[in-house]
Motif scaffolding. Structure first.
Motif, PDB file in Angstrom:
ATOM      1  N   TYR A 143       0.837  -1.205   0.000  1.00  0.00           N
ATOM      2  CA  TYR A 143       0.000   0.000   0.000  1.00  0.00           C
ATOM      3  C   TYR A 143       0.871   1.252   0.000  1.00  0.00           C
ATOM      4  O   TYR A 143       0.571   2.222  -0.706  1.00  0.00           O
ATOM      5  CB  TYR A 143      -0.908  -0.017   1.227  1.00  0.00           C
ATOM      6  CG  TYR A 143      -1.675   1.271   1.434  1.00  0.00           C
ATOM      7  CD1 TYR A 143      -2.739   1.616   0.605  1.00  0.00           C
ATOM      8  CD2 TYR A 143      -1.335   2.152   2.464  1.00  0.00           C
ATOM      9  CE1 TYR A 143      -3.435   2.805   0.791  1.00  0.00           C
ATOM     10  CE2 TYR A 143      -2.020   3.335   2.653  1.00  0.00           C
ATOM     11  CZ  TYR A 143      -3.064   3.653   1.820  1.00  0.00           C
ATOM     12  OH  TYR A 143      -3.754   4.834   2.010  1.00  0.00           O
ATOM     13  N   HIS A 147      -0.305   3.174  -3.502  1.00  0.00           N
ATOM     14  CA  HIS A 147      -1.553   3.943  -3.480  1.00  0.00           C
ATOM     15  C   HIS A 147      -1.459   5.306  -4.159  1.00  0.00           C
ATOM     16  O   HIS A 147      -2.477   5.879  -4.539  1.00  0.00           O
ATOM     17  CB  HIS A 147      -2.055   4.103  -2.037  1.00  0.00           C
ATOM     18  CG  HIS A 147      -1.276   5.079  -1.216  1.00  0.00           C
ATOM     19  ND1 HIS A 147      -0.018   4.796  -0.724  1.00  0.00           N
ATOM     20  CD2 HIS A 147      -1.572   6.332  -0.790  1.00  0.00           C
ATOM     21  CE1 HIS A 147       0.412   5.825  -0.026  1.00  0.00           C
ATOM     22  NE2 HIS A 147      -0.505   6.772  -0.052  1.00  0.00           N
ATOM     23  N   ARG A 155      -5.480   1.144  -4.304  1.00  0.00           N
ATOM     24  CA  ARG A 155      -5.610   2.536  -3.904  1.00  0.00           C
ATOM     25  C   ARG A 155      -5.878   2.700  -2.408  1.00  0.00           C
ATOM     26  O   ARG A 155      -5.584   3.740  -1.829  1.00  0.00           O
ATOM     27  CB  ARG A 155      -6.746   3.197  -4.688  1.00  0.00           C
ATOM     28  CG  ARG A 155      -6.447   3.375  -6.162  1.00  0.00           C
ATOM     29  CD  ARG A 155      -5.357   4.399  -6.361  1.00  0.00           C
ATOM     30  NE  ARG A 155      -5.113   4.694  -7.779  1.00  0.00           N
ATOM     31  CZ  ARG A 155      -4.179   5.514  -8.212  1.00  0.00           C
ATOM     32  NH1 ARG A 155      -3.393   6.136  -7.340  1.00  0.00           N
ATOM     33  NH2 ARG A 155      -3.998   5.720  -9.489  1.00  0.00           N
ATOM     34  N   THR A 156      -6.476   1.707  -1.771  1.00  0.00           N
ATOM     35  CA  THR A 156      -6.813   1.774  -0.354  1.00  0.00           C
ATOM     36  C   THR A 156      -6.128   0.624   0.379  1.00  0.00           C
ATOM     37  O   THR A 156      -5.679  -0.350  -0.248  1.00  0.00           O
ATOM     38  CB  THR A 156      -8.335   1.696  -0.139  1.00  0.00           C
ATOM     39  OG1 THR A 156      -8.790   0.394  -0.528  1.00  0.00           O
ATOM     40  CG2 THR A 156      -9.055   2.755  -0.965  1.00  0.00           C
TER      41      THR A 156
END
Length: 225
Positions: A143, A147, A155-156
């Motif tokens: 992440y 992201h 993205r999350t």
């Protein structure tokens, strides 16, 4: 007489390992907590991000100090790096410290007369716990890398957790794929660890089932003619 210094060195090395494995595992959890706060905290929360970075740095210094002490106590010289290669890798990549969970459990069990769990249960417990910790660590790392990248599908942090589950279980739907070099390095490491952990669990579970069926067959009375 020549074996006495070697025996003394080995004894000191083992005592150090037994005394430090559990505290070091606690420090590794603190490292993971600090890294998680550093990665997941909002960018405007500078105070929390700075404190998390300080915690990460402090715990890494503990790992480095332990490595230096064990390097000196081992009496192996530079061979220590080759013989204890996992320790070297973990020092360079602290997020892999969950791989040392087996040694932590072994250090605890040395203080008891008999293990509380059977061999198969221990393998499954080791592999399962290691998979959870490694999956969470890899989710944070990927992440952090992905992201903000252009064209990224992760993205999350929820996307990262889903990707880690897919990778560890070797499913690989392809809906979440790392696109950065750093993310792909993390993915390669997690794939290798996932295969090893999955093989350990399935192999141990299959062996346990075979033993259960064998015992059941042995209890059956012989068939009449």
């Amino acid at each position: 007489m020549s074996d006495q210094p070697a025996d003394s060195t080995t004894l000191r090395f083992r005592r150090w390992e037994q005394r430090t494995e559990v505290p070091l595992f606690g420090a590794s959890l603190l490292f993971l907590f600090g890294y998680a706060v550093r990665v997941l905290a909002p960018h405007d929360a500078e105070l929390w991000r700075t404190l998390a970075l300080a915690l990460v740095g402090a715990t890494w210094l503990i790992f480095a100090a332990d490595y230096v002490v064990r390097f000196r106590l081992s009496g192996l010289g530079h061979r220590f790096i080759r013989v204890h290669w996992l320790d070297t890798v973990v020092l360079l990549l602290p997020l892999l410290r969950p791989l040392r969970l087996i040694r932590v459990y072994t250090a605890v069990q040395r203080r008891r007369e008999q293990p509380r769990l059977s061999l198969h249960a221990r393998v499954i417990a080791y592999a399962g716990t290691s998979a959870l910790l490694l999956g969470f660590s890899a989710s944070l790392a990927v992440y952090d890398q992905e992201h903000m990248a252009e064209g990224a599908s992760i993205r999350t942090f929820g996307d990262a957790l889903w990707w880690a589950c897919e990778t560890l279980t070797t499913v690989g739907y392809g809906d979440a794929v790392p696109v950065t070099p750093g993310g792909r390095v993390v993915a390669s490491g997690l794939m290798a660890c996932g295969l090893a952990l999955l093989g350990a669990v399935t192999g141990s579970f299959s062996s346990w089932l075979l033993q259960v069926f064998t015992r059941e067959d042995e209890k059956k009375p012989p068939e009449g003619r």
